[in-house]
Design a protein around this motif. Structure first.
Motif, short mmCIF file in Angstrom:
data_model
loop_
_atom_site.label_atom_id
_atom_site.label_comp_id
_atom_site.label_asym_id
_atom_site.label_seq_id
_atom_site.Cartn_x
_atom_site.Cartn_y
_atom_site.Cartn_z
N PRO A 1 0.81 -1.23 0.00
CA PRO A 1 0.00 0.00 0.00
C PRO A 1 0.84 1.27 0.00
O PRO A 1 0.34 2.34 -0.37
N GLY A 2 2.11 1.17 0.37
CA GLY A 2 2.95 2.36 0.33
C GLY A 2 3.18 2.90 -1.07
O GLY A 2 3.62 4.05 -1.23
N LEU A 3 2.86 2.11 -2.09
CA LEU A 3 3.03 2.56 -3.47
C LEU A 3 1.80 3.31 -4.00
O LEU A 3 1.80 3.74 -5.17
N ARG A 4 0.77 3.49 -3.16
CA ARG A 4 -0.45 4.16 -3.64
C ARG A 4 -0.17 5.61 -4.05
O ARG A 4 -0.87 6.16 -4.91
N SER A 5 0.85 6.23 -3.45
CA SER A 5 1.17 7.60 -3.85
C SER A 5 1.70 7.65 -5.28
O SER A 5 1.58 8.67 -5.96
N GLU A 6 2.27 6.54 -5.75
CA GLU A 6 2.76 6.45 -7.13
C GLU A 6 1.62 6.19 -8.11
O GLU A 6 1.68 6.61 -9.26
N TYR A 7 0.59 5.50 -7.61
CA TYR A 7 -0.50 5.08 -8.50
C TYR A 7 -1.84 5.37 -7.83
O TYR A 7 -2.48 4.49 -7.24
N PRO A 8 -2.31 6.65 -7.88
CA PRO A 8 -3.59 6.98 -7.25
C PRO A 8 -4.77 6.18 -7.80
O PRO A 8 -5.69 5.84 -7.07
N SER A 9 -4.74 5.90 -9.11
CA SER A 9 -5.77 5.08 -9.74
C SER A 9 -5.19 4.49 -11.02
O SER A 9 -4.17 4.97 -11.54
N HIS A 10 -5.87 3.48 -11.54
CA HIS A 10 -5.35 2.87 -12.77
C HIS A 10 -5.49 3.83 -13.95
O HIS A 10 -4.59 3.94 -14.79
N ALA A 11 -6.60 4.56 -14.01
CA ALA A 11 -6.78 5.52 -15.11
C ALA A 11 -5.72 6.60 -15.05
O ALA A 11 -5.16 7.00 -16.09
N ASP A 12 -5.40 7.07 -13.85
CA ASP A 12 -4.36 8.08 -13.69
C ASP A 12 -3.00 7.51 -14.12
O ASP A 12 -2.21 8.21 -14.77
N HIS A 13 -2.75 6.26 -13.78
CA HIS A 13 -1.50 5.60 -14.18
C HIS A 13 -1.36 5.57 -15.69
O HIS A 13 -0.29 5.92 -16.24
N LEU A 14 -2.42 5.22 -16.41
CA LEU A 14 -2.36 5.15 -17.87
C LEU A 14 -2.14 6.54 -18.48
O LEU A 14 -1.34 6.70 -19.41
N ASP A 15 -2.83 7.53 -17.93
CA ASP A 15 -2.68 8.90 -18.46
C ASP A 15 -1.27 9.42 -18.23
O ASP A 15 -0.67 10.07 -19.10
N ARG A 16 -0.72 9.16 -17.04
CA ARG A 16 0.64 9.61 -16.75
C ARG A 16 1.66 8.93 -17.66
O ARG A 16 2.63 9.55 -18.10
N LEU A 17 1.43 7.65 -17.93
CA LEU A 17 2.36 6.90 -18.78
C LEU A 17 2.40 7.51 -20.18
O LEU A 17 3.47 7.76 -20.75
N GLU A 18 1.23 7.75 -20.74
CA GLU A 18 1.17 8.35 -22.08
C GLU A 18 1.80 9.73 -22.08
O GLU A 18 2.55 10.09 -23.00
N ALA A 19 1.53 10.53 -21.05
CA ALA A 19 2.09 11.88 -20.97
C ALA A 19 3.62 11.84 -20.86
O ALA A 19 4.32 12.64 -21.50
N ALA A 20 4.14 10.89 -20.09
CA ALA A 20 5.59 10.79 -19.95
C ALA A 20 6.25 10.44 -21.27
O ALA A 20 7.29 10.99 -21.64
N LEU A 21 5.63 9.53 -22.01
CA LEU A 21 6.18 9.14 -23.30
C LEU A 21 6.15 10.31 -24.28
O LEU A 21 7.10 10.52 -25.04
N ARG A 22 5.08 11.07 -24.26
CA ARG A 22 5.00 12.22 -25.17
C ARG A 22 6.05 13.28 -24.81
O ARG A 22 6.64 13.89 -25.71
N ASP A 23 6.27 13.48 -23.52
CA ASP A 23 7.30 14.45 -23.11
C ASP A 23 8.68 13.99 -23.57
O ASP A 23 9.48 14.81 -24.06
#
Length: 333
Positions: free
Chosen positions: A236-258
């Motif tokens: 559960p300590g990793l929840r700050s890295e992954y607030p939700s699955h949808a947020d995880h997917l959006d962040r991943l795409e944004a990181a790749l675009r950057d």
């Protein structure tokens, strides 16, 4: 120290085979590397045995790649008919990844089958390139290989040759690197011709070194929904890295675009699983709850050949696993 002699390559192959026994989840890339070392040790029959072993695995990730490598190896030690049959099967199957096509085409080229090599390069590019989209890093070598074969055939440039010129970044143009008359300069006593050839060879070597320095993509870590739920339930300590699955997917795409906008080439996505992550943490003597371990895990998966190139074609399935195309899903932004 890199292996240099046949004995060194045999030793490295044995080490990789032992490692594959310890880490069965990485068996496929490790056996492929072992087979490559056996080929360099001129133990081609044993390399073929490893390829056959992989092809007998029910969960093989990249069967067309293994078949292409097996065909190339077979042809080198006298099994031309079997190699041709495998190559014909790959061309009929029309795989949607560049590596098998490149191996097939270069095998045909190395045996002076220029028409068949040209057809293989062209068929691959027709399947893998979408007009108007950026050429993926892994597909650029197909464009350059096709350019080389066409120069050997003495045909005029076409649109794909011009595109190859744009993705080629060395100081010496492709037309010079692929000039069939270059070999003549090696027998010349003219200092200017010899110096020009040295310059071309240095540029070519620089291109190869650049490719070798990037053997795997700059990869970001993707967790499918079920795996992420299991990961967060256990740590559960990793929840700050992954607030939700949808947020995880959006962040991943944004990181790749950057990264893409910053000019980083050869981007990819690796998919994590909780058992694999826990095994990696144990191998590092670290806690799976340590967020600093996540990028190290992603890099290790990429180094083991687990990365999928990004971005996919807009008409290809989205990397996130949805039923929509990339253009309709994460590529819509």
């Amino acid at each position: 120290m890199r292996p240099d002699t046949p004995a060194d390559h045999t030793t490295e192959a044995e080490r990789l085979l032992r490692t594959a026994g310890q880490y069965p989840e990485d068996r496929e890339p490790l056996l492929l590397r072992a087979a490559a070392h056996l080929e360099l040790a001129d133990d081609r029959a044993r390399a073929t045995t490893l390829y056959d072993d992989l092809l007998g695995s029910p969960d093989l990730d990249r069967p067309h790649l293994v078949k292409a490598l097996k065909a190339a190896n077979l042809w080198e030690y006298g099994h031309e008919a079997e190699a041709r049959a495998i190559i014909d099967g790959i061309r009929t199957a029309s795989p949607r990844e560049p590596a098998p096509w490149e191996i097939v085409a270069e095998t045909l080229e190395s045996h002076d089958e220029l028409d068949a090599a040209h057809d293989s390069f062209t068929t691959a590019l027709t399947l893998l390139l979408t007009p108007g989209e950026e050429v993926p890093y892994a597909t650029q070598s197909l464009l350059i290989g096709r350019h080389r074969v066409r120069r050997l055939m003495g045909v005029e440039h076409d649109a794909w040759d011009e595109l190859a010129d744009t993705v080629h970044t060395a100081s010496v143009p492709l037309d010079e690197l692929h000039d069939p008359k270059r070999l003549w300069a090696l027998g010349s006593s003219d200092p200017d011709e010899l110096q020009a050839e040295i310059t071309r060879l240095r540029a070519e070597l620089g291109t190869y070194r650049t490719a070798l320095s990037r053997p795997f993509p700059v990869a970001v870590l993707h967790w499918p929904a079920t795996e992420l739920d299991e990961l967060l339930a256990a740590y559960p300590g990793l929840r700050s890295e992954y607030p939700s699955h949808a947020d995880h997917l959006d962040r991943l795409e944004a990181a790749l675009r950057d990264l893409h906008q910053a000019g980083t080439p050869n981007l990819g996505i690796v998919t994590g699983t909780v058992p694999s992550y826990e095994a990696f943490a144990a191998s590092e003597a670290a806690s799976p709850s340590d967020p600093d371990l996540l990028p190290q895990y992603a890099t290790t998966l990429a180094a083991r050949g687990r990365a999928v190139p990004w971005p996919p074609a807009r008409t290809a399935p989205c990397w996130c696993g949805s039923v929509r195309t990339y253009g309709e899903c994460h590529g819509a932004g």
